[in-house]
Write an enzyme that holds these catalytic residues in place. Structure first.
Site, mmCIF file in Angstrom:
data_model
loop_
_atom_site.group_PDB
_atom_site.id
_atom_site.type_symbol
_atom_site.label_atom_id
_atom_site.label_comp_id
_atom_site.label_asym_id
_atom_site.label_seq_id
_atom_site.Cartn_x
_atom_site.Cartn_y
_atom_site.Cartn_z
ATOM 1 N N CYS A 45 0.836 -1.211 0.000
ATOM 2 C CA CYS A 45 0.000 0.000 0.000
ATOM 3 C C CYS A 45 0.866 1.255 0.000
ATOM 4 O O CYS A 45 0.545 2.253 -0.657
ATOM 5 C CB CYS A 45 -0.919 0.015 1.217
HETATM 6 C C1 BEZ Z 1 0.517 -4.558 1.810
HETATM 7 O O1 BEZ Z 1 0.013 -3.489 1.453
HETATM 8 O O2 BEZ Z 1 1.714 -4.740 1.767
HETATM 9 C C2 BEZ Z 1 -0.358 -5.692 2.250
HETATM 10 C C3 BEZ Z 1 -1.567 -5.437 2.866
HETATM 11 C C4 BEZ Z 1 -2.337 -6.500 3.306
HETATM 12 C C5 BEZ Z 1 -1.898 -7.789 3.094
HETATM 13 C C6 BEZ Z 1 -0.705 -8.033 2.453
HETATM 14 C C7 BEZ Z 1 0.077 -6.975 2.016
#
Ligand code: BEZ
Length: 212
Positions: A45
């Site tokens: 994210c």
């Molecule tokens: C991420 O944004 O890295 C992420 C968010 C939720 C689950 C896995 C990765």
């Protein structure tokens, strides 16, 4: 029921890192990319939100506002913004909606309980100035989105709204397009496509991009 292409998207009022947003008023005459992400302070994210900030000049060129969302609250978003700016070398130039009460997540069906009961998935909604849904897609939490593809789709939508063409596989701005099959009259073809066209099959006619 899930939103479908052509639907008028639901309006909402919700807090964000840029203050309260009344969605339809905020969108105004712009196109909007509304996109959800699973959670603040997560690696994928962080890269996604940074990438969208870096692409602001490209979104601006196309009259597009971007708006992110997760179920975290504004204080959490504001803390995380510092990390995004530091690690992605950008400044957060668009709002992140806070949706701790899941008002928007439920309206837009951004929580897919069989994937995760509480977190929003990576949904994307491209919305036109009439507030109609023009594209939606959903990616899993483990896969960051390709925002160049989102810009490509916006280019296609804005072109095909103005000309009787459609864009072929892997098309990008400036390349040949296809003439919609409904146009058959030779006079109309000449008038609409003065640069000419190639008829590969009666239903497959290629022409240079009309606005270039
Ligand atoms: C991420 O944004 O890295 C992420 C968010 C939720 C689950 C896995 C990765």
């Amino acid at each position: 029921m899930a939103l479908r292409l052509g639907d008028t998207v639901p309006d909402f009022k919700q807090n964000s890192t840029h203050g309260e947003i009344s969605f339809h008023d905020w969108a105004g005459d712009s196109w909007v990319v509304l996109f959800s992400h699973p959670a603040d302070y997560t690696p994928v994210c962080t890269t996604e939100l940074g990438q969208v900030a870096k692409l602001k000049p490209e979104f601006d060129k196309r009259n597009v506002k971007t708006l992110a969302l997760s179920v975290d609250d504004v204080d959490s978003h504001k803390g995380w913004v510092g990390d995004i700016e530091e690690t992605q070398s950008t400044s957060m130039n668009y709002p992140i909606l806070a949706d701790p009460d899941r008002k928007i997540s439920d309206l837009y069906d951004m929580i897919h309980p069989n994937a995760n009961n509480t977190l929003t998935v990576r949904s994307v909604f491209i919305i036109d100035p009439e507030k109609k849904l023009r594209l939606t897609f959903t990616y899993p939490a483990s896969t960051g989105r390709n925002f160049d593809e989102i810009l490509r789709v916006i280019d296609s939508l804005q072109l095909t709204d103005n000309y009787k063409v459609a864009t072929p596989a892997n098309w990008t701005d400036g390349h040949d397009v296809v003439i919609v099959p409904s146009i058959k009259d030779p006079e109309e073809l000449k008038e609409r496509f003065p640069k000419g066209y190639e008829e590969i099959k009666p239903y497959l006619r290629m022409t240079p991009q009309p606005d270039k």
